[in-house]
Design an enzyme around this catalytic site. Structure first.
Site: not given
Length: 486
Positions: A275, A313, A460
């Site tokens: 991330d 991701d 989130d």
């Protein structure tokens, strides 16, 4: 349990991604397959127990039957292949076609259509697997361009039709008069194989964050609604550096699902530099640690049926890594992971994450997926932890798969995270208001699978409508707002 979060604006990421590819960064692969040894065209898990549904696809008998020719076409076998003389004066693709009917199709079953084709002129052709009677609904509809060179085309898909009246067609009207050649036509299905056909539905995790909260807060007025609308629905469990003994954690989860004849969905989320240091930062401490972790993860899967989403991701966020060396390292780790899954988890369908439909140009993503080893596994995943509508994700997925075919000669199916896309996206990604639960986990839906990957109600990060709730922490307020769409 931690989710993932998107930290770079989509428009910026797209422009940067395209620019870096044009500069010929080696980390994109730019057409060169990665991984150790020669790449495999198809994953091992899609080779076993194939059933062929096309009759006389090689034309070795010297006759055309049971292939039929429509108006404006004349067919014969010539040199061991089907020659089709196409008349001029047509307008629509379906004005000139050949096909084979009476092909049974099973809804939710994966199929692969493959054929070799060439033509005497540069012409477009439409290949379909569809319903024979009106309205001729197509579960596969692919456009290709032919010329004088015989080329092999392969398209994988999951049938949205359940009928004994299916057909394969090749349509080529509207291009004047020319000669077409077809050979080695095949429509196969993975009957008796694959994790979907091995189980009786998707697994409901009894220890998901929403389920645990509902059990522990039975007196709360929200508990019954959260249990009914979220905790009782099939969803994924995320595994990372918080999971402890990863082999034991994974095997415990898949064994629990197997005991009730259900299909578990797992998310592997432990890539180094996860991330890009944002809300869900972390991951393995080194490349060596990650190889050991993902190898142990695969050990936990064994031969049990499972769906695995690989590193949300990790591909899309290559741009945030500081140099090509680190990008090459990440892609090498992803290839290693896909090879481990290919070679050691025979009943797992794995999907390498590809971001979302608003993030990276389809052609660029196809290059990255190839460099990350997507050819080794079932396919790729879209919209994980995001809110993009399913139709938009499916359009993008088809474009990515087409780009894989154009560049590398193979296609791959995709899955879509539908856990929170019921109201679509408002352009925000971090706990936005007004979002809603989407379609529950299912086979098909325009993709290989629609899945609840992000756990509805898990934050989130400390942002949006939950400014104090850390990433991965369950919030009943977020959950209820997703149920109500507020």
């Amino acid at each position: 349990m931690q989710p993932r979060a998107q930290s770079i604006p989509a428009v910026l990421q797209t422009s940067v991604s395209v620019a870096m590819c044009l500069v010929a960064s080696s980390w994109l692969g730019c057409g060169a397959p990665g991984g150790s040894g020669a790449p495999r065209d198809e994953p091992e898990t899609s080779r076993a127990a194939l059933t062929e549904w096309v009759v006389n696809g090689t034309f070795s008998t010297g006759v055309t039957a049971p292939w039929w020719s429509g108006a404006n076409t004349q067919s014969l076998v010539e040199g061991g292949r089907l020659r089709v003389n196409v008349a001029g004066g047509t307008v629509n693709r379906w004005d000139a076609l050949v096909g084979q009917s009476a092909i049974p199709l099973v809804g939710g079953r994966p199929y692969t259509l493959a054929f070799t084709a060439s033509a005497s002129a540069n012409v477009p052709m439409r290949a379909t697997v569809q319903l024979e009677p009106s309205p001729y609904t197509a579960t596969l509809d692919q456009a290709v361009t032919l010329d004088g060179t015989a080329r092999r085309f392969t398209f994988s898909f999951t049938s949205s039709l359940d009928t004994a009246l299916g057909q394969v067609t090749f349509q080529f009207g509207g291009s004047g008069a020319f000669t077409l050649y077809l050979d080695d036509i095949s429509l196969t299905s993975e009957t008796g194989s694959g994790p979907v056909s091995m189980t009786s539905g998707f697994y409901v995790d009894p220890n998901s964050n929403p389920a645990v909260w509902a059990r522990n807060n039975s007196g709360d007025s929200r508990a019954a609604r959260i249990q009914s609308n979220i905790a009782s629905k099939p969803g994924a469990r995320w595994f990372g550096n918080w999971s402890g003994d990863i082999t034991a954690a994974v095997s415990g989860f898949v064994n629990a699902a197997d005991a009730v004849d259900k299909l578990p969905v797992l998310v592997a989320y432990n890539i180094p530099g996860r991330d890009c240091g944002s809300h869900s930062s972390g991951g393995a401490g080194s490349p060596e640690a990650y190889r050991a972790w993902i190898s142990s993860f695969v050990t936990g899967l064994g031969s049990k049926p499972a769906i695995v989403i690989l590193e949300p991701d990790a591909v899309a966020q290559l741009d945030c890594l500081p140099n090509d060396t680190e990008r090459q390292t990440r892609l090498g780790l992803l290839r290693y992971a896909t090879e481990q899954l290919r070679d050691r988890a025979p009943n797992t369908w794995a999907y390498l994450d590809g971001g979302n439909a608003t993030w990276i140009a389809a052609d660029t993503l196809a290059q990255r997926l190839e460099s990350g080893g997507v050819r080794n596994i079932r396919g790729f995943a879209l919209n994980v932890s995001n809110y993009i509508p399913t139709a938009q994700s499916n359009t993008y997925g088809a474009a990515v798969s087409a780009a894989l075919n154009t560049r590398y000669g193979y296609t791959r199916p995709w899955v879509v995270d539908t856990s929170r896309n019921g109201n679509g996206s408002n352009g925000e990604w971090c706990n936005p208001a007004g979002r809603k639960l989407g379609a529950t986990s299912q086979v098909g839906g325009g993709a290989d699978l629609l899945l609840w990957l992000k756990v509805p109600g898990d934050s989130d990060g400390p942002c949006g409508i939950a400014p104090t709730v850390p990433a991965g922490t369950f919030s009943p307020d977020i959950a209820v707002r997703l149920i109500d769409g507020t």
